[in-house]
Design a protein around this motif. Structure first.
Motif, PDB file in Angstrom:
ATOM      1  N   GLU A 103      68.940  -4.901  33.302  1.00 49.02           N
ATOM      2  CA  GLU A 103      69.023  -4.746  34.757  1.00 49.02           C
ATOM      3  C   GLU A 103      69.861  -5.848  35.387  1.00 49.02           C
ATOM      4  OE1 GLU A 103      66.087  -4.263  38.663  1.00 49.02           O
ATOM      5  OE2 GLU A 103      65.250  -4.261  36.633  1.00 49.02           O
ATOM      6  N   ALA A 104      69.651  -7.078  34.964  1.00 46.67           N
ATOM      7  CA  ALA A 104      70.427  -8.197  35.501  1.00 46.67           C
ATOM      8  C   ALA A 104      71.896  -8.069  35.123  1.00 46.67           C
ATOM      9  CB  ALA A 104      69.859  -9.517  35.000  1.00 46.67           C
ATOM     10  N   MET A 105      72.154  -7.605  33.908  1.00 50.74           N
ATOM     11  CA  MET A 105      73.531  -7.480  33.452  1.00 50.74           C
ATOM     12  C   MET A 105      74.281  -6.376  34.188  1.00 50.74           C
ATOM     13  SD  MET A 105      73.037  -8.155  29.340  1.00 50.74           S
ATOM     14  CE  MET A 105      74.787  -8.085  28.966  1.00 50.74           C
ATOM     15  N   LEU A 106      73.567  -5.379  34.670  1.00 55.59           N
ATOM     16  CA  LEU A 106      74.199  -4.312  35.433  1.00 55.59           C
ATOM     17  C   LEU A 106      74.703  -4.816  36.784  1.00 55.59           C
ATOM     18  CD1 LEU A 106      71.807  -1.319  34.671  1.00 55.59           C
ATOM     19  CD2 LEU A 106      74.235  -1.452  34.086  1.00 55.59           C
ATOM     20  N   LYS A 107      74.139  -5.918  37.256  1.00 55.94           N
ATOM     21  CA  LYS A 107      74.544  -6.484  38.546  1.00 55.94           C
ATOM     22  C   LYS A 107      75.594  -7.579  38.391  1.00 55.94           C
ATOM     23  CE  LYS A 107      69.908  -5.637  40.417  1.00 55.94           C
ATOM     24  NZ  LYS A 107      68.675  -6.277  40.982  1.00 55.94           N
ATOM     25  N   ALA A 108      75.933  -7.904  37.157  1.00 50.85           N
ATOM     26  CA  ALA A 108      76.866  -9.002  36.896  1.00 50.85           C
ATOM     27  C   ALA A 108      78.318  -8.546  37.088  1.00 50.85           C
ATOM     28  CB  ALA A 108      76.666  -9.529  35.488  1.00 50.85           C
ATOM     29  N   ASP A 109      79.190  -9.524  37.170  1.00 53.36           N
ATOM     30  CA  ASP A 109      80.626  -9.265  37.275  1.00 53.36           C
ATOM     31  C   ASP A 109      81.194  -9.097  35.872  1.00 53.36           C
ATOM     32  OD1 ASP A 109      83.278  -9.095  37.861  1.00 53.36           O
ATOM     33  OD2 ASP A 109      83.508 -11.158  38.546  1.00 53.36           O
ATOM     34  N   TRP A 110      81.763  -7.925  35.590  1.00 53.90           N
ATOM     35  CA  TRP A 110      82.297  -7.626  34.265  1.00 53.90           C
ATOM     36  C   TRP A 110      83.823  -7.635  34.260  1.00 53.90           C
ATOM     37  CZ3 TRP A 110      79.733  -6.725  29.641  1.00 53.90           C
ATOM     38  CH2 TRP A 110      78.326  -6.736  29.724  1.00 53.90           C
ATOM     39  N   THR A 111      84.400  -8.339  35.221  1.00 52.99           N
ATOM     40  CA  THR A 111      85.856  -8.385  35.323  1.00 52.99           C
ATOM     41  C   THR A 111      86.462  -9.346  34.297  1.00 52.99           C
ATOM     42  OG1 THR A 111      85.729  -7.931  37.696  1.00 52.99           O
ATOM     43  CG2 THR A 111      87.799  -8.832  36.860  1.00 52.99           C
ATOM     44  N   VAL A 112      87.487  -8.876  33.618  1.00 53.42           N
ATOM     45  CA  VAL A 112      88.234  -9.693  32.652  1.00 53.42           C
ATOM     46  C   VAL A 112      89.680  -9.758  33.121  1.00 53.42           C
ATOM     47  CG1 VAL A 112      89.063  -9.865  30.280  1.00 53.42           C
ATOM     48  CG2 VAL A 112      86.736  -9.069  30.725  1.00 53.42           C
ATOM     49  N   ARG A 113      90.249 -10.940  33.174  1.00 55.95           N
ATOM     50  CA  ARG A 113      91.635 -11.116  33.627  1.00 55.95           C
ATOM     51  C   ARG A 113      92.508 -11.600  32.477  1.00 55.95           C
ATOM     52  NH1 ARG A 113      88.297 -12.075  37.815  1.00 55.95           N
ATOM     53  NH2 ARG A 113      88.840 -11.072  39.796  1.00 55.95           N
ATOM     54  N   HIS A 114      93.634 -10.924  32.322  1.00 54.21           N
ATOM     55  CA  HIS A 114      94.566 -11.262  31.246  1.00 54.21           C
ATOM     56  C   HIS A 114      95.968 -11.262  31.838  1.00 54.21           C
ATOM     57  CE1 HIS A 114      96.222 -11.560  27.244  1.00 54.21           C
ATOM     58  NE2 HIS A 114      96.923 -10.447  27.406  1.00 54.21           N
ATOM     59  N   ASP A 115      96.528 -12.446  32.030  1.00 51.95           N
ATOM     60  CA  ASP A 115      97.828 -12.588  32.703  1.00 51.95           C
ATOM     61  C   ASP A 115      97.757 -11.903  34.071  1.00 51.95           C
ATOM     62  OD1 ASP A 115      98.797 -14.010  30.549  1.00 51.95           O
ATOM     63  OD2 ASP A 115      99.636 -12.243  29.556  1.00 51.95           O
ATOM     64  N   PHE A 116      98.579 -10.869  34.285  1.00 55.94           N
ATOM     65  CA  PHE A 116      98.575 -10.177  35.571  1.00 55.94           C
ATOM     66  C   PHE A 116      97.656  -8.944  35.556  1.00 55.94           C
ATOM     67  CE2 PHE A 116     102.737 -12.234  35.199  1.00 55.94           C
ATOM     68  CZ  PHE A 116     102.698 -13.052  36.341  1.00 55.94           C
ATOM     69  N   LEU A 117      96.911  -8.786  34.487  1.00 57.35           N
ATOM     70  CA  LEU A 117      96.061  -7.604  34.326  1.00 57.35           C
ATOM     71  C   LEU A 117      94.600  -7.928  34.621  1.00 57.35           C
ATOM     72  CD1 LEU A 117      95.948  -4.617  33.281  1.00 57.35           C
ATOM     73  CD2 LEU A 117      95.463  -5.574  31.025  1.00 57.35           C
ATOM     74  N   THR A 118      93.930  -7.030  35.354  1.00 60.55           N
ATOM     75  CA  THR A 118      92.502  -7.166  35.634  1.00 60.55           C
ATOM     76  C   THR A 118      91.778  -5.956  35.069  1.00 60.55           C
ATOM     77  OG1 THR A 118      92.913  -8.417  37.664  1.00 60.55           O
ATOM     78  CG2 THR A 118      90.748  -7.403  37.426  1.00 60.55           C
ATOM     79  N   ILE A 119      90.775  -6.202  34.251  1.00 57.47           N
ATOM     80  CA  ILE A 119      90.022  -5.131  33.588  1.00 57.47           C
ATOM     81  C   ILE A 119      88.563  -5.231  33.994  1.00 57.47           C
ATOM     82  CG2 ILE A 119      89.345  -4.129  31.367  1.00 57.47           C
ATOM     83  CD1 ILE A 119      91.800  -5.564  30.151  1.00 57.47           C
TER      84      ILE A 119
END
Length: 216
Positions: free
Chosen positions: A88-104
């Motif tokens: 439940e806590a992990m579902l509220k977390a930020d899962w953004t990954v940044r690679h150079d100019f790319l955001t995933i």
């Protein structure tokens, strides 16, 4: 890692919605970090790692291998600490990954994996395996209906409505869960042929089979 958090390769394939071959590939080629898999006494994958398996194959047409592997390595520390209580806590977390100019954003993949894990849990609960019931054949709980027979019927195109007419104590959801369980736990060896349904009103008088004689 607790054994209850690990999935068999066939189960991981169902949760990640990929083929068993794909699961074996991410293990063999070490696409998944070793901290998320186990190859002792079989092949197992941490349940939450199905997030990365799904991401790797679904994003293949848009991202390079380097970009996908970077995202996987970035998410590994968080997933390594995953357990059911932390979901439940992990579902509220930020899962953004940044690679150079790319955001995933990996959150959609994690959400889908969690939902499929919950369905797999429900599928396990709807199945009973006991030596006292049909010699240990997996059946839908409270019945003597073999799980893999139901799955085979659905796969052959038999409408769920017709199956429910034969087994009114079941529900469509339980049929779906039975099929999910069978997919995650396939029978070993060659599957039994599905017996065609007889025309309405017909009945079998004898099932004695005579060997065909070879021509002179």
């Amino acid at each position: 890692m607790p054994a209850t958090e690990m999935l068999k390769a066939t189960e991981a394939a169902v949760v990640a919605r990929v083929s068993l071959r794909d699961v074996n590939r991410v293990i063999d080629e070490r696409i998944l970090p070793e901290t998320l898999v186990s190859v002792e006494n079989g092949r197992f994958v941490l349940g939450a790692a199905c997030t990365l398996i799904a991401f790797y194959f679904e994003s293949a047409k848009r991202l390079t291998s380097e970009e996908r592997l970077f995202a996987i390595r970035s998410a590994e520390p968080r997933l390594r600490r995953w357990n059911r209580a932390a979901t439940e806590a992990m579902l509220k977390a930020d899962w953004t990954v940044r690679h150079d100019f790319l955001t995933i954003d990996l959150l959609p993949f994690f959400e889908r994996s969690v939902a499929r894990l919950e369905r797999l849990d429900a599928a396990r609960e709807v199945v009973t395996i006991s030596d006292d019931i049909m010699g240990g054949t997996p059946v839908i709980s409270g019945t003597r209906v073999p799980v893999h027979d139901v799955a085979a019927a659905l796969a052959a195109g038999v409408p769920a409505k017709e199956i429910l007419e034969d087994y009114p104590s079941l529900t469509e959801d339980r049929l779906e869960l039975a099929a999910l369980y069978a997919e995650a736990n396939p029978l070993r060896g060659r599957p039994k042929p599905l017996i065609a349904r007889l025309p309405e009103g017909a009945r079998i008088l004898s099932d004695h089979r005579v060997p065909r004689r070879r021509a002179g």
